[in-house]
Design an enzyme around this catalytic site. Structure first.
Site, short mmCIF file in Angstrom:
data_model
loop_
_atom_site.label_atom_id
_atom_site.label_comp_id
_atom_site.label_asym_id
_atom_site.label_seq_id
_atom_site.Cartn_x
_atom_site.Cartn_y
_atom_site.Cartn_z
N GLU A 275 0.83 -1.21 0.00
CA GLU A 275 0.00 0.00 0.00
C GLU A 275 0.86 1.26 0.00
OE1 GLU A 275 -1.80 -0.50 3.83
OE2 GLU A 275 -3.26 -1.96 3.15
N ARG A 278 3.13 7.69 -0.35
CA ARG A 278 4.11 8.76 -0.53
C ARG A 278 5.09 8.50 -1.68
NH1 ARG A 278 5.77 12.03 3.83
NH2 ARG A 278 4.78 10.51 5.21
N TYR A 318 5.02 18.27 10.85
CA TYR A 318 6.02 17.19 11.01
C TYR A 318 7.46 17.71 10.97
CZ TYR A 318 1.97 14.58 9.07
OH TYR A 318 0.73 14.08 8.78
N CYS A 346 -1.43 34.19 10.37
CA CYS A 346 -1.10 34.80 11.66
C CYS A 346 -0.70 33.76 12.70
CB CYS A 346 -2.29 35.60 12.15
SG CYS A 346 -2.91 36.68 10.87
N TYR A 375 0.50 14.10 0.84
CA TYR A 375 0.13 14.77 2.09
C TYR A 375 0.26 16.29 1.97
CZ TYR A 375 0.64 9.89 3.32
OH TYR A 375 0.52 8.52 3.32
C1 LIG Z 1 -0.70 5.94 5.48
C2 LIG Z 1 -0.85 4.51 5.17
C3 LIG Z 1 -0.23 3.97 4.05
C4 LIG Z 1 0.66 4.76 3.13
O1 LIG Z 1 1.83 5.21 3.73
P1 LIG Z 1 2.96 5.91 2.82
O2 LIG Z 1 4.00 6.27 3.77
O3 LIG Z 1 2.32 7.10 2.18
O4 LIG Z 1 3.41 4.91 1.83
C5 LIG Z 1 -0.46 2.64 3.76
N1 LIG Z 1 -1.26 1.87 4.55
C6 LIG Z 1 -1.86 2.36 5.64
C7 LIG Z 1 -2.72 1.48 6.45
C8 LIG Z 1 -1.69 3.70 5.99
O5 LIG Z 1 -2.29 4.17 7.09
#
Ligand SMILES: *Cc1c(COP(=O)(O)O)cnc(C)c1O
Length: 421
Positions: A275, A278, A318, A346, A375
């Site tokens: 998944e 980024r 962050y 501000c 993000y």
């Molecule tokens: C945020 C998230 C991702 C993606 O994370 P990246 O750092 O953007 O690759 C994948 N799986 C789950 C469950 C997440 O919460």
């Protein structure tokens, strides 16, 4: 690698001069490169070549309909974390059997929506969620395919706000209790256990935490199989980091990551899901902004720009670093300047960079924040009543606005006055 390069002294997005987009849509705005999005998806897809797999784009990193369509057309599945994201995925034409539903707080309405619209699997994060999903599925007369997200208690060595795999984090169930929880799931008629899920955090720049987590998942797979569960799918999460500063060492490549996956869990014969968010979207986007004023402070210069923390919150939230470049390439040998780069909001937190050494700029010059695709737009707000900024997609020599800047009328049009006023 991305497709935002200088040509003849000015910055291009693929084959379009960034200045041309700025003239057409006004600043600030986000611009994304189709070629970079598809290239990064392809790197992951290739890295898992030879194993049964699906790369599910973590939509929370960048969820514009056009971006989802680009990636879905390239073959990506989607990882969603809310009913809204599920709705976006379906609206962009993604079929339910390529949508994975993650997140610690799925509601009954969200579960129902996904079960009715079609879902590849739910990544369940707690026993109470399991109980509710079982009930919702039974009430609809269907069986929900699930994995259980396990928390392997490994330190992802990333920013505390985006580490998710330690026991103190709210995510998943402790891996030590997994066998008990799987036994409970197996007894629920509305659920079908199909695999295991893990996601330990975001912006990981080292493979070691992934390796530690995946080895634990491999061990758990064998234990669960010996307990009689059919474990056929492993969702290994996202989290691979990107180089935000060109001066830093580059993080591991998707190919290294793919090799690690094959080495740690390849022998189990499971279908692999990942998944990434980024790494696909991050370097595929720029935030382009205009310098409003150069202001001389007592001991520093402030570059005040028309972009602000409501448009890109990563530095404030962050402590994130972004490379920031002028749209007109600096001439070799030019004396650099030093700026605190700030927005108009501000709050002192509305600071993008301190003491940044870069090409000298003046009022009305354009600058670009690199690696702003992930993000960025998705975390934007209208704080200070600054309308959400537009998003633009480039493809070769074409560009299109994929989300328009709302007018002030549109911005306030969602407010309504109660009858007594
Ligand atoms: C945020 C998230 C991702 C993606 O994370 P990246 O750092 O953007 O690759 C994948 N799986 C789950 C469950 C997440 O919460």
């Amino acid at each position: 690698m991305d497709h935002f390069l200088y040509r003849d002294g000015q910055l291009y997005a693929e084959d379009v001069p960034v200045a041309e987009i700025a003239a057409a849509v006004g600043t600030p705005f986000y611009v994304y490169s189709t070629a970079t999005l598809t290239r990064h998806f392809q790197l992951f897809d290739d890295a898992l070549d030879g194993t049964d797999h699906l790369v599910c784009f973590a939509m929370k990193s960048l969820s514009n309909q056009a971006v989802i369509k680009v990636l879905a057309d390239a073959g990506a599945g989607m990882d969603v974390v809310s009913g809204g994201e599920y709705y976006r995925a379906k609206a962009a034409g993604v079929s339910g059997d390529k949508i994975v539903f993650s997140g610690v707080g799925k509601t009954v309405d969200e579960m129902r929506m996904a079960l009715e619209g079609g879902i590849r699997q739910f990544n369940v994060e707690s026993e109470p969620e399991m109980v509710v999903l079982d009930r919702v599925a039974q009430s609809l007369g269907v069986v929900a395919p699930i994995t259980v997200r396990v928390n392997p208690d490994v330190d992802a060595k990333t920013h505390a706000k985006i580490a998710t795999g330690k026991s103190e984090n709210k995510f998943g169930i402790p891996i030590s209790r997994a066998r008990e929880v799987y036994a409970m799931a197996a007894k629920m008629p509305g659920l079908k256990v199909i695999g295991i899920d893990v996601h330990i955090g975001s912006q990981l720049t080292d493979l070691a935490p992934f390796e530690a987590a995946y080895l634990k998942v491999a061990e758990l797979t064998e234990q669960l199989r010996s307990d009689g569960h059919e474990i056929t799918r492993l969702d290994l999460g996202g989290g691979l980091g990107i180089p935000y500063a060109r001066s830093n060492e580059a993080p591991p490549l998707p190919s290294d990551y793919g090799a690690l996956i094959k080495r740690t869990v390849g022998h189990l014969g499971c279908e692999i899901e990942i998944e990434p968010g980024r790494l696909i979207s991050g370097n595929a986007g720029l935030l382009v902004s205009k310098v409003i004023y150069i202001k001389e402070g007592e001991d520093r210069q402030f570059m005040i720009i028309d972009g602000a923390m409501n448009d890109l919150i990563r530095p404030a939230m962050y402590d994130a670093y972004h490379d920031i470049d002028p749209i007109i390439e600096s001439v070799p040998g030019a004396e650099p300047a030093k700026y605190d780069i700030v927005g108009p909001i501000c709050e002192s937190g509305d600071t993008f960079a301190k003491a940044r050494v870069m090409t000298e700029v003046k009022a009305d010059d354009l600058i670009a924040f690199r690696s702003a695709g992930a993000y960025g737009a998705v975390m934007a707000s209208e704080y200070n009543s600054r309308p959400l900024i537009p998003e633009v997609l480039v493809n070769g020599d074409q560009f299109a606005v994929i989300r328009a800047r709302p007018t002030y009328e549109e911005m306030i049009g969602r407010d309504t006055l109660p009858t007594w006023l």
